[in-house]
Design a protein around this motif. Structure first.
Motif, PDB file in Angstrom:
ATOM      1  N   TYR A  12       0.869  -1.169   0.000  1.00 57.38           N
ATOM      2  CA  TYR A  12       0.000   0.000   0.000  1.00 57.38           C
ATOM      3  C   TYR A  12       0.904   1.216   0.000  1.00 57.38           C
ATOM      4  O   TYR A  12       1.417   1.624   1.034  1.00 57.38           O
ATOM      5  CB  TYR A  12      -0.920   0.011   1.231  1.00 57.38           C
ATOM      6  CG  TYR A  12      -1.873  -1.161   1.255  1.00 57.38           C
ATOM      7  CD1 TYR A  12      -3.048  -1.135   0.515  1.00 57.38           C
ATOM      8  CD2 TYR A  12      -1.581  -2.303   1.993  1.00 57.38           C
ATOM      9  CE1 TYR A  12      -3.925  -2.214   0.526  1.00 57.38           C
ATOM     10  CE2 TYR A  12      -2.453  -3.382   2.005  1.00 57.38           C
ATOM     11  CZ  TYR A  12      -3.621  -3.335   1.275  1.00 57.38           C
ATOM     12  OH  TYR A  12      -4.474  -4.402   1.281  1.00 57.38           O
ATOM     13  N   ASP A  41      -2.719  14.750  -1.832  1.00 56.93           N
ATOM     14  CA  ASP A  41      -2.815  13.705  -0.819  1.00 56.93           C
ATOM     15  C   ASP A  41      -2.556  14.219   0.593  1.00 56.93           C
ATOM     16  O   ASP A  41      -2.692  13.470   1.558  1.00 56.93           O
ATOM     17  CB  ASP A  41      -1.809  12.581  -1.116  1.00 56.93           C
ATOM     18  CG  ASP A  41      -2.153  11.848  -2.400  1.00 56.93           C
ATOM     19  OD1 ASP A  41      -3.321  11.487  -2.572  1.00 56.93           O
ATOM     20  OD2 ASP A  41      -1.251  11.664  -3.230  1.00 56.93           O
ATOM     21  N   LYS A  68      -8.655   7.307   5.409  1.00 58.10           N
ATOM     22  CA  LYS A  68      -7.915   7.159   4.155  1.00 58.10           C
ATOM     23  C   LYS A  68      -7.156   5.831   4.111  1.00 58.10           C
ATOM     24  O   LYS A  68      -7.122   5.159   3.073  1.00 58.10           O
ATOM     25  CB  LYS A  68      -6.940   8.319   3.971  1.00 58.10           C
ATOM     26  CG  LYS A  68      -6.215   8.273   2.628  1.00 58.10           C
ATOM     27  CD  LYS A  68      -5.271   9.423   2.445  1.00 58.10           C
ATOM     28  CE  LYS A  68      -4.705   9.420   1.032  1.00 58.10           C
ATOM     29  NZ  LYS A  68      -4.143   8.112   0.630  1.00 58.10           N
ATOM     30  N   ALA A 122       1.016   8.008  -0.370  1.00 60.76           N
ATOM     31  CA  ALA A 122       0.785   9.057  -1.347  1.00 60.76           C
ATOM     32  C   ALA A 122       1.842  10.141  -1.215  1.00 60.76           C
ATOM     33  O   ALA A 122       2.365  10.391  -0.142  1.00 60.76           O
ATOM     34  CB  ALA A 122      -0.601   9.650  -1.137  1.00 60.76           C
ATOM     35  N   ASP A 139      -7.690   3.103   1.319  1.00 61.20           N
ATOM     36  CA  ASP A 139      -6.599   2.615   0.471  1.00 61.20           C
ATOM     37  C   ASP A 139      -6.606   1.093   0.381  1.00 61.20           C
ATOM     38  O   ASP A 139      -6.118   0.516  -0.596  1.00 61.20           O
ATOM     39  CB  ASP A 139      -5.247   3.081   1.017  1.00 61.20           C
ATOM     40  CG  ASP A 139      -5.003   4.567   0.787  1.00 61.20           C
ATOM     41  OD1 ASP A 139      -5.747   5.168  -0.014  1.00 61.20           O
ATOM     42  OD2 ASP A 139      -4.081   5.122   1.411  1.00 61.20           O
ATOM     43  N   ARG A 140      -7.151   0.457   1.414  1.00 62.69           N
ATOM     44  CA  ARG A 140      -7.250  -1.006   1.433  1.00 62.69           C
ATOM     45  C   ARG A 140      -8.631  -1.478   0.965  1.00 62.69           C
ATOM     46  O   ARG A 140      -8.985  -2.647   1.144  1.00 62.69           O
ATOM     47  CB  ARG A 140      -6.971  -1.515   2.857  1.00 62.69           C
ATOM     48  CG  ARG A 140      -5.543  -1.266   3.313  1.00 62.69           C
ATOM     49  CD  ARG A 140      -5.356  -1.504   4.813  1.00 62.69           C
ATOM     50  NE  ARG A 140      -3.968  -1.305   5.190  1.00 62.69           N
ATOM     51  CZ  ARG A 140      -3.047  -2.262   5.244  1.00 62.69           C
ATOM     52  NH1 ARG A 140      -3.387  -3.513   4.971  1.00 62.69           N
ATOM     53  NH2 ARG A 140      -1.803  -1.995   5.576  1.00 62.69           N
TER      54      ARG A 140
END
Length: 229
Positions: A21, A29, A170, A24, A174-175
């Motif tokens: 992952y 971001d 976030k 950013a 992201d996951r």
């Protein structure tokens, strides 16, 4: 329990393989809250800084590395952290430079002095991150003390609830995880106040939920938080 059933239970509890992952690194971001607002303004003002050398100072876990990483990407700055510690005196290329964690390990004072002179003479910029102000670094070179005293200092505080909530949301997003607002608030009010802690807790919650085949609930989050105490 039979041996076969025991093996199945062990297999069900095995943690999933590590997935990447990426963090950013673009301006869009950056998460914004009162605790990091001065640093975000710093990014937005570049390259029109008030001084060529800027010190970004804040406690561990405040987000200095994330902020400096965004600036590094934006400015195409060269990372001179290793060079400052090794005392490398090779000709500096470019006009934007990043020196991270200046007060974390000893560095070559003469090398930093020459780098600051290079930046000043070439209309460049240097971003230095640290946990404390230069007066606490134990600098002995008088000329370097003078250069650091002329730098702009931008201080940020420990992450506040607003920033941590944004970050936890976030990190779950992201996951590709949709987690209830109440669970996120439960996590934020009970976790260590640092961005690294948030990343570690979200990763641990994700792994545990996957291993058990369960959705993320407050009870599951509480179990992980207890392990992080």
């Amino acid at each position: 329990m039979t041996a076969e059933a025991d093996e199945k239970q062990k297999a069900a509890m095995q943690l999933p393989l590590e997935l990447g992952y990426g963090q950013a690194s673009s301006r869009d971001d950056l998460l914004i809250s009162a605790s990091v607002a001065p640093a975000v303004e710093l990014i937005d003002r570049w390259p029109d800084w008030l001084a060529p050398v800027v010190l970004l100072v804040g406690p561990p876990g405040a987000g200095k590395s994330h902020i400096s990483g965004v600036w590094k990407s934006l400015s195409s700055a060269g990372d001179v952290s290793s060079a400052m510690r090794s005392g490398a005196t090779s000709e500096h290329q470019g006009t934007a430079f990043l020196f991270e964690d200046a007060d974390h390990e000893a560095f070559d004072e003469t090398a930093l002095f020459h780098l600051i002179n290079h930046v000043r003479q070439n209309n460049g910029t240097l971003l230095i991150t640290a946990r404390s102000l230069p007066g606490q670094w134990g600098v002995s070179l008088a000329d370097l003390k003078s250069r650091l005293a002329a730098a702009t200092v931008v201080e940020i505080g420990a992450p506040d609830d607003e920033l941590l909530e944004q970050l936890v949301f976030k990190l779950f997003a992201d996951r590709q995880l949709d987690v209830d607002d109440r669970v996120v608030r439960y996590i934020v009010t009970r976790m260590e106040r640092s961005l690294e802690a948030a990343r570690g807790i979200v990763e641990a919650i994700d792994k545990l939920a996957l291993a058990r085949g369960r959705r993320i609930t407050r009870a599951l989050a509480a179990e992980v938080l207890q392990q992080h105490d």
